[in-house]
Design a protein around this motif. Sequence first.
Motif, PDB file in Angstrom:
ATOM      1  N   ASP A  30       0.821  -1.222   0.000  1.00 59.12           N
ATOM      2  CA  ASP A  30       0.000   0.000   0.000  1.00 59.12           C
ATOM      3  C   ASP A  30       0.848   1.262   0.000  1.00 59.12           C
ATOM      4  O   ASP A  30       0.309   2.372  -0.003  1.00 59.12           O
ATOM      5  CB  ASP A  30      -0.926   0.011   1.234  1.00 59.12           C
ATOM      6  CG  ASP A  30      -1.966  -1.096   1.189  1.00 59.12           C
ATOM      7  OD1 ASP A  30      -2.378  -1.466   0.076  1.00 59.12           O
ATOM      8  OD2 ASP A  30      -2.351  -1.588   2.267  1.00 59.12           O
ATOM      9  N   ASP A  31       2.168   1.100   0.022  1.00 59.78           N
ATOM     10  CA  ASP A  31       3.059   2.261   0.081  1.00 59.78           C
ATOM     11  C   ASP A  31       3.405   2.754  -1.322  1.00 59.78           C
ATOM     12  O   ASP A  31       3.625   1.949  -2.233  1.00 59.78           O
ATOM     13  CB  ASP A  31       4.354   1.913   0.815  1.00 59.78           C
ATOM     14  CG  ASP A  31       4.117   1.550   2.268  1.00 59.78           C
ATOM     15  OD1 ASP A  31       3.036   1.901   2.788  1.00 59.78           O
ATOM     16  OD2 ASP A  31       4.998   0.913   2.868  1.00 59.78           O
ATOM     17  N   VAL A  32       3.465   4.063  -1.471  1.00 60.08           N
ATOM     18  CA  VAL A  32       3.875   4.680  -2.737  1.00 60.08           C
ATOM     19  C   VAL A  32       4.961   5.710  -2.440  1.00 60.08           C
ATOM     20  O   VAL A  32       4.771   6.606  -1.601  1.00 60.08           O
ATOM     21  CB  VAL A  32       2.692   5.373  -3.450  1.00 60.08           C
ATOM     22  CG1 VAL A  32       3.178   6.081  -4.717  1.00 60.08           C
ATOM     23  CG2 VAL A  32       1.608   4.366  -3.788  1.00 60.08           C
ATOM     24  N   ILE A  33       6.083   5.563  -3.097  1.00 63.76           N
ATOM     25  CA  ILE A  33       7.185   6.514  -2.981  1.00 63.76           C
ATOM     26  C   ILE A  33       7.338   7.167  -4.346  1.00 63.76           C
ATOM     27  O   ILE A  33       7.825   6.551  -5.295  1.00 63.76           O
ATOM     28  CB  ILE A  33       8.492   5.814  -2.566  1.00 63.76           C
ATOM     29  CG1 ILE A  33       8.290   4.994  -1.295  1.00 63.76           C
ATOM     30  CG2 ILE A  33       9.612   6.834  -2.377  1.00 63.76           C
ATOM     31  CD1 ILE A  33       9.431   4.052  -0.973  1.00 63.76           C
ATOM     32  N   ASP A  34       6.906   8.425  -4.451  1.00 61.58           N
ATOM     33  CA  ASP A  34       6.874   9.092  -5.754  1.00 61.58           C
ATOM     34  C   ASP A  34       7.953  10.177  -5.822  1.00 61.58           C
ATOM     35  O   ASP A  34       7.816  11.236  -5.212  1.00 61.58           O
ATOM     36  CB  ASP A  34       5.494   9.711  -5.997  1.00 61.58           C
ATOM     37  CG  ASP A  34       5.282  10.063  -7.464  1.00 61.58           C
ATOM     38  OD1 ASP A  34       6.285  10.233  -8.188  1.00 61.58           O
ATOM     39  OD2 ASP A  34       4.119  10.153  -7.892  1.00 61.58           O
ATOM     40  N   GLY A  35       9.007   9.886  -6.564  1.00 62.15           N
ATOM     41  CA  GLY A  35      10.087  10.855  -6.745  1.00 62.15           C
ATOM     42  C   GLY A  35      10.256  11.237  -8.193  1.00 62.15           C
ATOM     43  O   GLY A  35      11.362  11.518  -8.651  1.00 62.15           O
ATOM     44  N   THR A  36       9.147  11.252  -8.947  1.00 63.75           N
ATOM     45  CA  THR A  36       9.230  11.539 -10.376  1.00 63.75           C
ATOM     46  C   THR A  36       9.173  13.038 -10.642  1.00 63.75           C
ATOM     47  O   THR A  36       8.621  13.819  -9.860  1.00 63.75           O
ATOM     48  CB  THR A  36       8.074  10.857 -11.133  1.00 63.75           C
ATOM     49  OG1 THR A  36       6.825  11.377 -10.654  1.00 63.75           O
ATOM     50  CG2 THR A  36       8.099   9.350 -10.931  1.00 63.75           C
ATOM     51  N   VAL A  37       9.737  13.446 -11.771  1.00 69.47           N
ATOM     52  CA  VAL A  37       9.699  14.837 -12.185  1.00 69.47           C
ATOM     53  C   VAL A  37       8.253  15.270 -12.422  1.00 69.47           C
ATOM     54  O   VAL A  37       7.835  16.369 -12.032  1.00 69.47           O
ATOM     55  CB  VAL A  37      10.537  15.054 -13.458  1.00 69.47           C
ATOM     56  CG1 VAL A  37      10.334  16.470 -14.004  1.00 69.47           C
ATOM     57  CG2 VAL A  37      12.005  14.797 -13.176  1.00 69.47           C
ATOM     58  N   ALA A  38       7.464  14.396 -13.048  1.00 72.55           N
ATOM     59  CA  ALA A  38       6.063  14.721 -13.324  1.00 72.55           C
ATOM     60  C   ALA A  38       5.318  15.020 -12.029  1.00 72.55           C
ATOM     61  O   ALA A  38       4.500  15.950 -11.953  1.00 72.55           O
ATOM     62  CB  ALA A  38       5.393  13.577 -14.070  1.00 72.55           C
ATOM     63  N   SER A  39       5.586  14.257 -10.979  1.00 67.24           N
ATOM     64  CA  SER A  39       4.925  14.473  -9.695  1.00 67.24           C
ATOM     65  C   SER A  39       5.331  15.813  -9.097  1.00 67.24           C
ATOM     66  O   SER A  39       4.487  16.559  -8.565  1.00 67.24           O
ATOM     67  CB  SER A  39       5.279  13.339  -8.729  1.00 67.24           C
ATOM     68  OG  SER A  39       4.745  13.577  -7.454  1.00 67.24           O
ATOM     69  N   ARG A  40       6.612  16.137  -9.180  1.00 73.01           N
ATOM     70  CA  ARG A  40       7.077  17.416  -8.630  1.00 73.01           C
ATOM     71  C   ARG A  40       6.474  18.592  -9.400  1.00 73.01           C
ATOM     72  O   ARG A  40       6.133  19.626  -8.815  1.00 73.01           O
ATOM     73  CB  ARG A  40       8.604  17.468  -8.655  1.00 73.01           C
ATOM     74  CG  ARG A  40       9.259  16.492  -7.672  1.00 73.01           C
ATOM     75  CD  ARG A  40      10.705  16.841  -7.419  1.00 73.01           C
ATOM     76  NE  ARG A  40      11.534  16.609  -8.584  1.00 73.01           N
ATOM     77  CZ  ARG A  40      12.138  15.447  -8.859  1.00 73.01           C
ATOM     78  NH1 ARG A  40      11.960  14.412  -8.039  1.00 73.01           N
ATOM     79  NH2 ARG A  40      12.900  15.322  -9.924  1.00 73.01           N
ATOM     80  N   LEU A  41       6.357  18.457 -10.714  1.00 74.88           N
ATOM     81  CA  LEU A  41       5.742  19.520 -11.515  1.00 74.88           C
ATOM     82  C   LEU A  41       4.272  19.689 -11.138  1.00 74.88           C
ATOM     83  O   LEU A  41       3.768  20.823 -11.042  1.00 74.88           O
ATOM     84  CB  LEU A  41       5.876  19.197 -13.005  1.00 74.88           C
ATOM     85  CG  LEU A  41       7.271  19.331 -13.602  1.00 74.88           C
ATOM     86  CD1 LEU A  41       7.280  18.830 -15.047  1.00 74.88           C
ATOM     87  CD2 LEU A  41       7.754  20.772 -13.546  1.00 74.88           C
ATOM     88  N   ASP A  42       3.570  18.590 -10.919  1.00 74.98           N
ATOM     89  CA  ASP A  42       2.169  18.668 -10.504  1.00 74.98           C
ATOM     90  C   ASP A  42       2.034  19.379  -9.159  1.00 74.98           C
ATOM     91  O   ASP A  42       1.132  20.190  -8.951  1.00 74.98           O
ATOM     92  CB  ASP A  42       1.561  17.262 -10.406  1.00 74.98           C
ATOM     93  CG  ASP A  42       1.286  16.651 -11.767  1.00 74.98           C
ATOM     94  OD1 ASP A  42       1.226  17.412 -12.749  1.00 74.98           O
ATOM     95  OD2 ASP A  42       1.137  15.412 -11.838  1.00 74.98           O
ATOM     96  N   ASP A  43       2.961  19.057  -8.228  1.00 73.27           N
ATOM     97  CA  ASP A  43       2.934  19.724  -6.927  1.00 73.27           C
ATOM     98  C   ASP A  43       3.148  21.224  -7.082  1.00 73.27           C
ATOM     99  O   ASP A  43       2.479  22.038  -6.415  1.00 73.27           O
ATOM    100  CB  ASP A  43       4.016  19.136  -6.017  1.00 73.27           C
ATOM    101  CG  ASP A  43       3.673  17.737  -5.532  1.00 73.27           C
ATOM    102  OD1 ASP A  43       2.481  17.364  -5.613  1.00 73.27           O
ATOM    103  OD2 ASP A  43       4.587  17.019  -5.078  1.00 73.27           O
ATOM    104  N   ALA A  44       4.098  21.605  -7.952  1.00 69.63           N
ATOM    105  CA  ALA A  44       4.389  23.013  -8.158  1.00 69.63           C
ATOM    106  C   ALA A  44       3.173  23.736  -8.755  1.00 69.63           C
ATOM    107  O   ALA A  44       2.828  24.854  -8.347  1.00 69.63           O
ATOM    108  CB  ALA A  44       5.590  23.167  -9.085  1.00 69.63           C
ATOM    109  N   ARG A  45       2.470  23.086  -9.704  1.00 69.41           N
ATOM    110  CA  ARG A  45       1.284  23.690 -10.299  1.00 69.41           C
ATOM    111  C   ARG A  45       0.193  23.912  -9.250  1.00 69.41           C
ATOM    112  O   ARG A  45      -0.486  24.940  -9.245  1.00 69.41           O
ATOM    113  CB  ARG A  45       0.768  22.792 -11.431  1.00 69.41           C
ATOM    114  CG  ARG A  45       1.664  22.731 -12.665  1.00 69.41           C
ATOM    115  CD  ARG A  45       0.938  22.033 -13.810  1.00 69.41           C
ATOM    116  NE  ARG A  45       1.858  21.709 -14.886  1.00 69.41           N
ATOM    117  CZ  ARG A  45       2.405  20.514 -15.076  1.00 69.41           C
ATOM    118  NH1 ARG A  45       2.099  19.515 -14.251  1.00 69.41           N
ATOM    119  NH2 ARG A  45       3.224  20.304 -16.085  1.00 69.41           N
TER     120      ARG A  45
END
Length: 269
Positions: free
Chosen positions: A249-264
């Motif tokens: 059930d754990d998700v470790i998301d270190g993708t560029v796409a994820s960081r861009l979504d957070d910034a948006r």
Amino acid sequence: MIDLRGASAEALAALTDELPATGDAAVSATLAEDLSGVATTLRTEGALRRFATDQSVPAQARQGLVGDVFGGKVGAEALDVVRSAAGKRWTAPRDLPDALEHLSVVATVRSAGDDAGRLADELFAYAQAVKDNPPLRDALSDPARSQADKAALVERLLGSRALPATVTLATQSLSGTYRTVGAALEAYQRTAAEVQGRRVATVRAARPLTDDETRRLSDVLSQQYGRAVQLNLVVDPSLLGGVRVEIGDDVIDGTVASRLDDARRRLAG
């Protein structure tokens, strides 16, 4: 691992401990085939399934009946497992055939011996091929096609390219026990990892990882989770860079796409 609860979970745990560890690939393969066949029969024969799990009937009587029904039709190892299963408590009648099918998968994994890791990798690769090929996926799920026809298709696809245990489980995934073939293969791969004392992590990356990157990631996850971790690598260019790891059930998301979504989202807020 299948999701059983209460008495059924306890029964499955006990049966798993009791499952013969033959050390002989051929004997384990036969045990797996026999248990799978018994599971199919119990699903088909509702009256037999209900009697074998009816707690108002003495355990000895339930064991005697399944012994009479399956004696001579399956090997001694499988008959011992089935008789023991009939003597246990089950939360729901359907849990008995589900548990026996799971045990058949465990026996199949054991039949691969030292190639159990390769078996898990082949199951994942085959599952990805089915997922990425809609015509193949449709052919394997087409109710108008017979099980024999689908099994022949699996044999043509895998045949000598894969371990016999892989072909066995790929064929068993057609039984319809799980919602889809893909769901069955995923469950089988988790079982293969569990038999080896491993956990399974799906790693999505924008590009293929190098051997060194794969090894370092595996070491980090194994240390974090306290046991060996098997990596399923999926290349997804839409991630742009970095990796996304899903383990249980754990998700470790270190993708560029994820960081861009957070910034948006922060800018929009």
